[in-house]
Write a protein that holds these residues in place. Structure first.
Motif, PDB file in Angstrom:
ATOM      1  N   VAL A 642       0.836  -1.201   0.000  1.00  0.00           N
ATOM      2  CA  VAL A 642       0.000   0.000   0.000  1.00  0.00           C
ATOM      3  C   VAL A 642       0.871   1.251   0.000  1.00  0.00           C
ATOM      4  O   VAL A 642       0.568   2.235  -0.686  1.00  0.00           O
ATOM      5  N   ALA A 643       1.970   1.241   0.749  1.00  0.00           N
ATOM      6  CA  ALA A 643       2.845   2.415   0.805  1.00  0.00           C
ATOM      7  C   ALA A 643       3.367   2.777  -0.575  1.00  0.00           C
ATOM      8  O   ALA A 643       3.441   3.958  -0.943  1.00  0.00           O
ATOM      9  N   ASP A 644       3.721   1.761  -1.383  1.00  0.00           N
ATOM     10  CA  ASP A 644       4.214   2.031  -2.739  1.00  0.00           C
ATOM     11  C   ASP A 644       3.102   2.585  -3.629  1.00  0.00           C
ATOM     12  O   ASP A 644       3.327   3.478  -4.455  1.00  0.00           O
ATOM     13  N   VAL A 645       1.888   2.029  -3.464  1.00  0.00           N
ATOM     14  CA  VAL A 645       0.747   2.510  -4.254  1.00  0.00           C
ATOM     15  C   VAL A 645       0.460   3.972  -3.918  1.00  0.00           C
ATOM     16  O   VAL A 645       0.239   4.802  -4.809  1.00  0.00           O
ATOM     17  N   VAL A 646       0.469   4.294  -2.640  1.00  0.00           N
ATOM     18  CA  VAL A 646       0.213   5.672  -2.210  1.00  0.00           C
ATOM     19  C   VAL A 646       1.246   6.619  -2.802  1.00  0.00           C
ATOM     20  O   VAL A 646       0.909   7.688  -3.335  1.00  0.00           O
ATOM     21  N   GLU A 647       2.513   6.245  -2.754  1.00  0.00           N
ATOM     22  CA  GLU A 647       3.579   7.112  -3.272  1.00  0.00           C
ATOM     23  C   GLU A 647       3.438   7.297  -4.783  1.00  0.00           C
ATOM     24  O   GLU A 647       3.547   8.411  -5.303  1.00  0.00           O
ATOM     25  N   ARG A 648       3.173   6.195  -5.500  1.00  0.00           N
ATOM     26  CA  ARG A 648       3.098   6.269  -6.963  1.00  0.00           C
ATOM     27  C   ARG A 648       1.899   7.083  -7.425  1.00  0.00           C
ATOM     28  O   ARG A 648       2.017   7.959  -8.296  1.00  0.00           O
ATOM     29  N   LEU A 649       0.753   6.825  -6.838  1.00  0.00           N
ATOM     30  CA  LEU A 649      -0.452   7.542  -7.259  1.00  0.00           C
ATOM     31  C   LEU A 649      -0.412   9.006  -6.823  1.00  0.00           C
ATOM     32  O   LEU A 649      -0.900   9.895  -7.537  1.00  0.00           O
ATOM     33  N   GLY A 650       0.170   9.259  -5.658  1.00  0.00           N
ATOM     34  CA  GLY A 650       0.309  10.647  -5.216  1.00  0.00           C
ATOM     35  C   GLY A 650       1.180  11.442  -6.168  1.00  0.00           C
ATOM     36  O   GLY A 650       0.870  12.599  -6.497  1.00  0.00           O
ATOM     37  N   ALA A 651       2.271  10.824  -6.642  1.00  0.00           N
ATOM     38  CA  ALA A 651       3.154  11.506  -7.593  1.00  0.00           C
ATOM     39  C   ALA A 651       2.430  11.750  -8.915  1.00  0.00           C
ATOM     40  O   ALA A 651       2.572  12.815  -9.532  1.00  0.00           O
ATOM     41  N   ALA A 652       1.630  10.775  -9.369  1.00  0.00           N
ATOM     42  CA  ALA A 652       0.875  10.944 -10.620  1.00  0.00           C
ATOM     43  C   ALA A 652      -0.127  12.085 -10.494  1.00  0.00           C
ATOM     44  O   ALA A 652      -0.312  12.881 -11.425  1.00  0.00           O
ATOM     45  N   LEU A 653      -0.760  12.197  -9.350  1.00  0.00           N
ATOM     46  CA  LEU A 653      -1.734  13.269  -9.143  1.00  0.00           C
ATOM     47  C   LEU A 653      -1.059  14.628  -9.098  1.00  0.00           C
ATOM     48  O   LEU A 653      -1.520  15.585  -9.732  1.00  0.00           O
ATOM     49  N   ARG A 654       0.055  14.724  -8.376  1.00  0.00           N
ATOM     50  CA  ARG A 654       0.754  16.012  -8.258  1.00  0.00           C
ATOM     51  C   ARG A 654       1.279  16.500  -9.606  1.00  0.00           C
ATOM     52  O   ARG A 654       1.334  17.703  -9.863  1.00  0.00           O
ATOM     53  N   SER A 655       1.648  15.570 -10.473  1.00  0.00           N
ATOM     54  CA  SER A 655       2.178  15.949 -11.792  1.00  0.00           C
ATOM     55  C   SER A 655       1.068  16.123 -12.828  1.00  0.00           C
ATOM     56  O   SER A 655       1.342  16.368 -13.990  1.00  0.00           O
ATOM     57  N   ARG A 656      -0.177  16.006 -12.393  1.00  0.00           N
ATOM     58  CA  ARG A 656      -1.344  16.054 -13.285  1.00  0.00           C
ATOM     59  C   ARG A 656      -1.175  15.078 -14.449  1.00  0.00           C
ATOM     60  O   ARG A 656      -1.310  15.420 -15.623  1.00  0.00           O
ATOM     61  N   ALA A 657      -0.911  13.831 -14.101  1.00  0.00           N
ATOM     62  CA  ALA A 657      -0.724  12.785 -15.105  1.00  0.00           C
ATOM     63  C   ALA A 657      -2.060  12.448 -15.767  1.00  0.00           C
ATOM     64  O   ALA A 657      -3.125  12.518 -15.136  1.00  0.00           O
ATOM     65  N   LEU A 658      -1.988  12.081 -17.030  1.00  0.00           N
ATOM     66  CA  LEU A 658      -3.200  11.715 -17.754  1.00  0.00           C
ATOM     67  C   LEU A 658      -3.721  10.358 -17.325  1.00  0.00           C
ATOM     68  O   LEU A 658      -4.927  10.097 -17.378  1.00  0.00           O
ATOM     69  N   SER A 659      -2.809   9.470 -16.900  1.00  0.00           N
ATOM     70  CA  SER A 659      -3.205   8.139 -16.467  1.00  0.00           C
ATOM     71  C   SER A 659      -2.492   7.813 -15.163  1.00  0.00           C
ATOM     72  O   SER A 659      -1.485   8.443 -14.819  1.00  0.00           O
ATOM     73  N   PRO A 660      -2.996   6.836 -14.402  1.00  0.00           N
ATOM     74  CA  PRO A 660      -2.352   6.495 -13.127  1.00  0.00           C
ATOM     75  C   PRO A 660      -0.936   5.974 -13.287  1.00  0.00           C
ATOM     76  O   PRO A 660      -0.164   5.954 -12.330  1.00  0.00           O
ATOM     77  N   ALA A 661      -0.586   5.567 -14.518  1.00  0.00           N
ATOM     78  CA  ALA A 661       0.778   5.079 -14.745  1.00  0.00           C
ATOM     79  C   ALA A 661       1.776   6.223 -14.727  1.00  0.00           C
ATOM     80  O   ALA A 661       2.983   6.005 -14.718  1.00  0.00           O
ATOM     81  N   GLY A 662       1.273   7.495 -14.748  1.00  0.00           N
ATOM     82  CA  GLY A 662       2.165   8.648 -14.679  1.00  0.00           C
ATOM     83  C   GLY A 662       2.459   9.230 -16.034  1.00  0.00           C
ATOM     84  O   GLY A 662       1.928   8.814 -17.036  1.00  0.00           O
TER      85      GLY A 662
END
Length: 662
Positions: A642-662
């Motif tokens: 879960v910690a890795d998922v939180v970090e990855r998705l949080g980074a995608a959101l902060r960068s305004r990624a088009l998809s959850p993959a970043g």
């Protein structure tokens, strides 16, 4: 006689030669393919004689004008069919439009046209097309045309002719009008037309709508019959398939399915945004604010309601009053009791400009302060006709990402360039590619304010900015605003449709009307120039366009819900809510579905809601503190802490990624 071809070649023809003669002289194949001819840029029938020395071009099914021509033909065929099927029907006008044609009619008393009538109408139209009816042009005296249509009881045609006579130049009164006949039908029309009805290769009647005669809500409401036509059946089929896809992607349908907004008769033409829709809306406003702050914009807030004096200064009271919501101050109740009418003296703002001018002139500005960039996500109201309302695309209340820049003349070029780059940076965050855009430069209209020197400078600044940024553009001669030229930014969506998103306009007149000044380096007062700038346009309309472009699958950062957690049973609810809390702490929007439904049903419903990510929380996830993310559409990631998922998705959101993959 001699005429010149598009390549500069001079063609020698017999005296009195027609357009068809010219096509035949070039080649028999061209004569067979010819639909019409351009004479010094004007489209004409092939049967008309050519003037000496003209520059001509042959219109065929490969010409840009070809489709519009046969669609106009199809409108005449539609009218002919209606007159045969519904004796006594009143016909008005029937032009070609961007994707087809229409004809406005008033059915006889007791007749209400519906979709069920389409097969009979199409069958009758097919008879006229198969008959290969020639379009015959006649120039007749006005009185003869009036007598004809009065005898036929076609009062709309009579009114059109009478208006043409009334509006003609007094020094050159209208003496004749042009009629076109195909088969039994004769219509008032300027033309041109193809040689015969047979050139209409494939057609379809598509829909019905209401339309006021002459666009006047106080006049008769007519029935507008829409259709389309193509040269080939396969092109019609492809067009209808695109329309079906567009219906599936209709933002009104998707907005309801995704629970983003709804409309109510309690406030016609104004959207009620749900919590999910409000998240999307606020994210767009937040994007405008954040990007504006980075570029030196200052957000302001101006009133909704203004005294008529402001609207008179801006010119809107005279030119835009019918499109505004007006009200009156004073003792309205007493006036009503006394039978006195109170004239409206206040107006709700349909645009932010005058408020920003009023705000600007409350401060003394120096040349060192310029550019002054006011932005405002301003709430606006426009009194749109009820028949013109269309979901989020045409509303009465909306919010616009509006800005007005007050600049010195020598700053115009840099600021226009900055606006265009701002637009590009914004659009890329939604996955729009640079090649999805074209730009329109609209130049001085005939009825304009300001000197030719001013227009030369302003148009030159816009042209230079477009070329410096290597942006593809077309020139729309005479289509600028009365106060200055403009650049409109056109977006071509995934279905090939064109939407105007942004605009940049130069305004020399508002500073004069509102007496706006700044103190120059010479300690004298100077006029600033105003740049009007919008990038997304109205947020409502942009959401509608984005929903249709993406089919409802919004960019990851803009989704109202980023992750859905689905519990296997009641005992997994605590673990799911704990994981949701950790994801929310990273800024993600999370929903927990802990209903006592089957996991399969929860997955299906989440998929229909187009949530970009979901994860099932069961014994393994609760015990091992892991998640297996499933993407919208079915792709599944490997289990991860879960910690890795939180970090990855949080980074995608902060960068305004088009998809959850970043």
């Amino acid at each position: 006689m001699h005429v010149t071809l598009p390549d500069g070649k001079v063609l020698e023809l017999a005296e009195g030669a027609t357009g068809l003669d010219a096509a035949a002289a070039i080649g028999p194949g061209l004569a067979r393919a010819a639909l019409a001819i351009t004479v010094d840029g004007e489209e004409r029938d092939l049967s008309r004689e050519l003037p000496e020395g003209a520059t001509i071009g042959i219109v065929t099914d490969r010409s840009p004008e070809g489709l519009a021509l046969i669609r106009h033909d199809a409108a005449h065929v539609l009218a002919a069919a209606l007159l045969e099927l519904y004796p006594g029907i009143q016909i008005s006008i029937g032009p070609s439009i961007e994707h087809g044609f229409y004809y406005d009619v008033l059915p006889p008393e007791g007749v209400v046209l519906s979709d069920a009538d389409f097969p009979a109408i199409e069958a009758k139209m097919a008879e006229h097309i198969a008959a290969d009816e020639t379009f015959v042009r006649q120039v007749v005296p006005v009185e003869d045309a009036l007598e004809r249509y009065r005898a036929e009881g076609q009062r709309f045609k009579v009114e059109l002719i009478e208006d043409l006579v009334r509006d003609a130049d007094p020094d050159h009164p209208l003496e004749t009008v042009t009629l076109y006949t195909n088969g039994p039908f004769t219509d008032l029309c300027r033309g041109p037309h193809a040689p015969s009805t047979k050139r209409i290769g494939a057609f379809k009647i598509q829909s019905l709508a209401g339309a006021y005669w002459r666009g006047d809500a106080s006049r008769e409401q007519l029935t507008r019959i829409y259709g389309t036509a193509f040269f080939k059946k396969k092109d019609l089929t492809a067009h209808l398939e695109r329309l079906e896809l567009a219906r599936q992607r209709d933002h009104r349908k998707l907005g309801k399915e995704l629970g983003l907004y709804h409309f109510s008769e309690a406030a016609p033409g104004s959207a009620f945004w749900t919590p999910s829709g409000t998240r999307v809306f606020n994210d767009l406003v937040g994007l405008s604010r954040e990007m504006g702050d980075e570029r030196g914009y200052t957000e302001v807030k101006t009133p909704q309601l203004y005294d008529s004096s402001l609207w008179k200064t801006s010119g809107h009271w005279d030119k835009y009053r019918d499109d505004m919501f007006l009200t009156a101050t004073g003792d309205v109740a007493t006036a009503a009791e006394e039978g006195r009418a109170i004239e409206p003296n206040m107006g709700f703002k349909p645009m932010n400009c005058p408020g920003h001018y009023e705000l600007y002139r409350q401060t003394r500005w120096s040349y060192r302060d310029l550019p002054v960039r006011f932005s405002e996500p301003g709430l606006l109201h426009r009194n749109e006709l009820s028949g013109a309302l269309h979901g989020l695309l045409r509303v009465r209340q909306f919010c616009q990402d509006d800005a007005h820049l007050f600049v010195a003349e020598d700053q115009i070029q840099d600021e226009v360039t900055a606006c265009l780059r701002f637009a590009q940076d914004t659009y890329r965050l939604f996955g729009f590619a640079d090649e999805d855009f074209t730009y329109e430069l609209s130049t001085r209209p005939e009825n304009r304010l300001g000197s030719d020197e001013m227009w030369d400078r302003a148009e030159g600044d816009l042209r230079t900015a477009l070329e410096a940024n290597e942006l593809p553009y077309v020139v729309h001669e005479g289509d600028g605003a009365f106060y200055g030229p403009k650049i409109d930014i056109q977006f071509h969506d995934s279905l090939g449709r064109s939407w105007q998103l942004g605009t940049v306009q130069i305004d020399y007149q508002a500073p004069e009307r509102f007496d706006l000044t700044y103190t120059g380096a010479d300690n004298a007062e100077h006029r600033p120039v105003v740049l009007h700038r919008a990038l997304l346009g109205s947020y409502e309309r942009f959401v509608g366009i984005l929903l249709e472009h993406t089919g409802g699958a919004l960019p990851f950062w803009l989704q109202p819900v980023h992750v859905a957690l689905l519990t296997v049973s009641d005992r997994h609810a605590d673990a799911a809510h704990a994981i949701a809390g950790r994801l929310r702490a990273a800024g993600l929007r999370v929903e927990v579905d802990d209903r006592t439904e089957t996991v399969g049903r929860k997955i299906r419903e989440t998929e229909l809601g187009k949530v970009p990510l979901m994860a099932v929380v069961g014994d393994r996830e609760a015990d091992e503190d892991t998640l297996t993310l499933r993407h919208h559409g079915g792709e599944e990631d490997a289990p991860a802490p879960v910690a890795d998922v939180v970090e990855r998705l949080g980074a995608a959101l902060r960068s305004r990624a088009l998809s959850p993959a970043g």
